[in-house]
Write an enzyme that holds these catalytic residues in place. Sequence first.
Site, PDB file in Angstrom:
ATOM      1  N   HIS A   1      -9.791   1.430   4.859  1.00  0.00           N
ATOM      2  CA  HIS A   1      -8.753   1.461   5.566  1.00  0.00           C
ATOM      3  C   HIS A   1      -8.545   2.520   6.575  1.00  0.00           C
ATOM      4  O   HIS A   1      -9.722   3.206   6.253  1.00  0.00           O
ATOM      5  CB  HIS A   1      -7.195   1.795   4.465  1.00  0.00           C
ATOM      6  CG  HIS A   1      -5.918   1.681   5.460  1.00  0.00           C
ATOM      7  ND1 HIS A   1      -5.560   2.634   6.138  1.00  0.00           N
ATOM      8  CD2 HIS A   1      -5.208   1.461   5.244  1.00  0.00           C
ATOM      9  CE1 HIS A   1      -4.640   2.861   6.735  1.00  0.00           C
ATOM     10  NE2 HIS A   1      -3.974   1.678   5.538  1.00  0.00           N
TER      11      HIS A   1
ATOM     12  N   LYS B   1       0.147   4.520   0.033  1.00  0.00           N
ATOM     13  CA  LYS B   1      -0.606   5.373   0.379  1.00  0.00           C
ATOM     14  C   LYS B   1      -0.567   6.721  -0.910  1.00  0.00           C
ATOM     15  O   LYS B   1      -0.369   6.503  -2.420  1.00  0.00           O
ATOM     16  CB  LYS B   1       0.011   5.490   1.628  1.00  0.00           C
ATOM     17  CG  LYS B   1      -0.115   4.465   2.650  1.00  0.00           C
ATOM     18  CD  LYS B   1      -0.018   4.681   4.283  1.00  0.00           C
ATOM     19  CE  LYS B   1      -0.250   3.285   4.809  1.00  0.00           C
ATOM     20  NZ  LYS B   1      -0.221   3.562   6.092  1.00  0.00           N
TER      21      LYS B   1
ATOM     22  N   GLU C   1      -7.601   4.612   7.405  1.00  0.00           N
ATOM     23  CA  GLU C   1      -6.910   6.260   7.657  1.00  0.00           C
ATOM     24  C   GLU C   1      -7.800   6.765   6.481  1.00  0.00           C
ATOM     25  O   GLU C   1      -8.689   7.828   6.645  1.00  0.00           O
ATOM     26  CB  GLU C   1      -5.346   6.012   6.363  1.00  0.00           C
ATOM     27  CG  GLU C   1      -4.441   5.757   7.296  1.00  0.00           C
ATOM     28  CD  GLU C   1      -3.055   6.137   6.489  1.00  0.00           C
ATOM     29  OE1 GLU C   1      -3.015   5.954   4.969  1.00  0.00           O
ATOM     30  OE2 GLU C   1      -2.209   5.250   7.480  1.00  0.00           O
TER      31      GLU C   1
ATOM     32  N   ASN D   1       1.581  -1.483  -0.194  1.00  0.00           N
ATOM     33  CA  ASN D   1       0.288   0.205  -0.308  1.00  0.00           C
ATOM     34  C   ASN D   1       0.333   1.082   0.356  1.00  0.00           C
ATOM     35  O   ASN D   1       1.390   1.937   0.725  1.00  0.00           O
ATOM     36  CB  ASN D   1      -0.821   0.125   1.486  1.00  0.00           C
ATOM     37  CG  ASN D   1      -1.522   1.198   1.135  1.00  0.00           C
ATOM     38  OD1 ASN D   1      -2.196   2.265   0.295  1.00  0.00           O
ATOM     39  ND2 ASN D   1      -2.865   1.135   2.165  1.00  0.00           N
TER      40      ASN D   1
ATOM     41  N   SER E   1       3.294  -1.354  10.882  1.00  0.00           N
ATOM     42  CA  SER E   1       4.629  -2.008  10.893  1.00  0.00           C
ATOM     43  C   SER E   1       5.162  -3.259  10.707  1.00  0.00           C
ATOM     44  O   SER E   1       6.569  -3.326  11.387  1.00  0.00           O
ATOM     45  CB  SER E   1       5.157  -1.237  12.440  1.00  0.00           C
ATOM     46  OG  SER E   1       4.566  -0.069  12.683  1.00  0.00           O
TER      47      SER E   1
ATOM     48  N   GLY F   1       2.757   2.890  10.853  1.00  0.00           N
ATOM     49  CA  GLY F   1       3.154   4.356  10.630  1.00  0.00           C
ATOM     50  C   GLY F   1       3.917   4.935  12.203  1.00  0.00           C
ATOM     51  O   GLY F   1       4.781   5.439  11.904  1.00  0.00           O
TER      52      GLY F   1
ATOM     53  N   GLU G   1      -5.358  -4.607  10.783  1.00  0.00           N
ATOM     54  CA  GLU G   1      -4.828  -3.531  11.239  1.00  0.00           C
ATOM     55  C   GLU G   1      -4.706  -3.296  12.359  1.00  0.00           C
ATOM     56  O   GLU G   1      -5.342  -2.023  12.571  1.00  0.00           O
ATOM     57  CB  GLU G   1      -4.834  -2.471   9.802  1.00  0.00           C
ATOM     58  CG  GLU G   1      -3.897  -3.033   8.242  1.00  0.00           C
ATOM     59  CD  GLU G   1      -3.492  -2.395   7.212  1.00  0.00           C
ATOM     60  OE1 GLU G   1      -2.833  -2.604   6.447  1.00  0.00           O
ATOM     61  OE2 GLU G   1      -4.249  -1.285   7.126  1.00  0.00           O
TER      62      GLU G   1
HETATM   63  P1  13P Z   1       3.259   0.961   7.581  1.00  0.00           P
HETATM   64  O1  13P Z   1       3.506  -0.289   7.506  1.00  0.00           O
HETATM   65  O2  13P Z   1       3.935   1.907   7.299  1.00  0.00           O
HETATM   66  O3  13P Z   1       2.749   0.943   9.196  1.00  0.00           O
HETATM   67  O4  13P Z   1       1.497   0.894   7.160  1.00  0.00           O
HETATM   68  C1  13P Z   1       0.779   0.135   7.110  1.00  0.00           C
HETATM   69  C2  13P Z   1      -0.579  -0.099   6.167  1.00  0.00           C
HETATM   70  O5  13P Z   1      -1.317   1.274   7.157  1.00  0.00           O
HETATM   71  C3  13P Z   1      -0.904  -0.788   5.207  1.00  0.00           C
HETATM   72  O6  13P Z   1      -2.322  -1.049   4.964  1.00  0.00           O
END
Ligand code: 13P
Length: 250
Positions: free
Chosen positions: A95, A11, A97, A9, A212, A173, A167
Amino acid sequence: MRQSLVVANWKMNGSLASNQALLDAIKQGCQDVSHVQISICPPAVYLAQVSQLLTGSAISWGAQNVSHEAGGAFTGEIAVSMLAELQCRYVIIGHSERRSLYAESDQVVAEKFARVRNAGLIPILCVGETLSERESNQTEAVVLRQLDAVLASEGIAGFHQAVIAYEPVWAIGTGKTASREQAQAVHAVIRQHLAKQDAAVAEKIQILYGGSVKANNATELFAMPDIDGGLIGGASLQAQEFLAICKAAR
Ligand code: 13P
């Protein structure tokens, strides 16, 4: 036996030049990881580029989001028919976010899930609790509520061709990963919940862990019986790190 799946992903990261360099390196390095399905989810504006660069490789691609509407006067939105035209295999849905920063409700997530499935693409349904929800022992309730919103509208048949990603929001993150025991426990709860309605669907569905994941923790996470791969954010932007995660998958 479920095949492992590792999804990048990206992002809101990338550029035409950096995408090309990253994918060149990943394509070169993934030749000996044929036991793992790999998919790349770039920002939507780069899907045409990514599809061109990956066509003919074993790596698929997908989108990070889609509209819950079919099409029409929805400025700024992207319809699933457009993603289908670009041969997207997956669409990430719900997601955290999107849920927290763009106020996507369980209901909207369920509508998006249906759109994706009806178009013949595979939804990757994200679920997960915040830190305060975990600390107040609500993890299971939150994850099952998010799952039930889709089950209520789609039924268990909706999960026949779908992927789930657990997640935990506090692990995204932050550099804090759920321990393999914490992750496995939630994955098992999800699978058992689906199994109550259809054991075969529950046994077959890939449940990914995200939050992470790095090369140095992927092996122990992916060794757990109900963790079928990962949804990778930051570490998917570095070819060698991402490839090491793919190689760690069963
Ligand atoms: P990170 O791997 O940067 O923690 O992000 C995870 C994530 O949100 C994948 O969709």
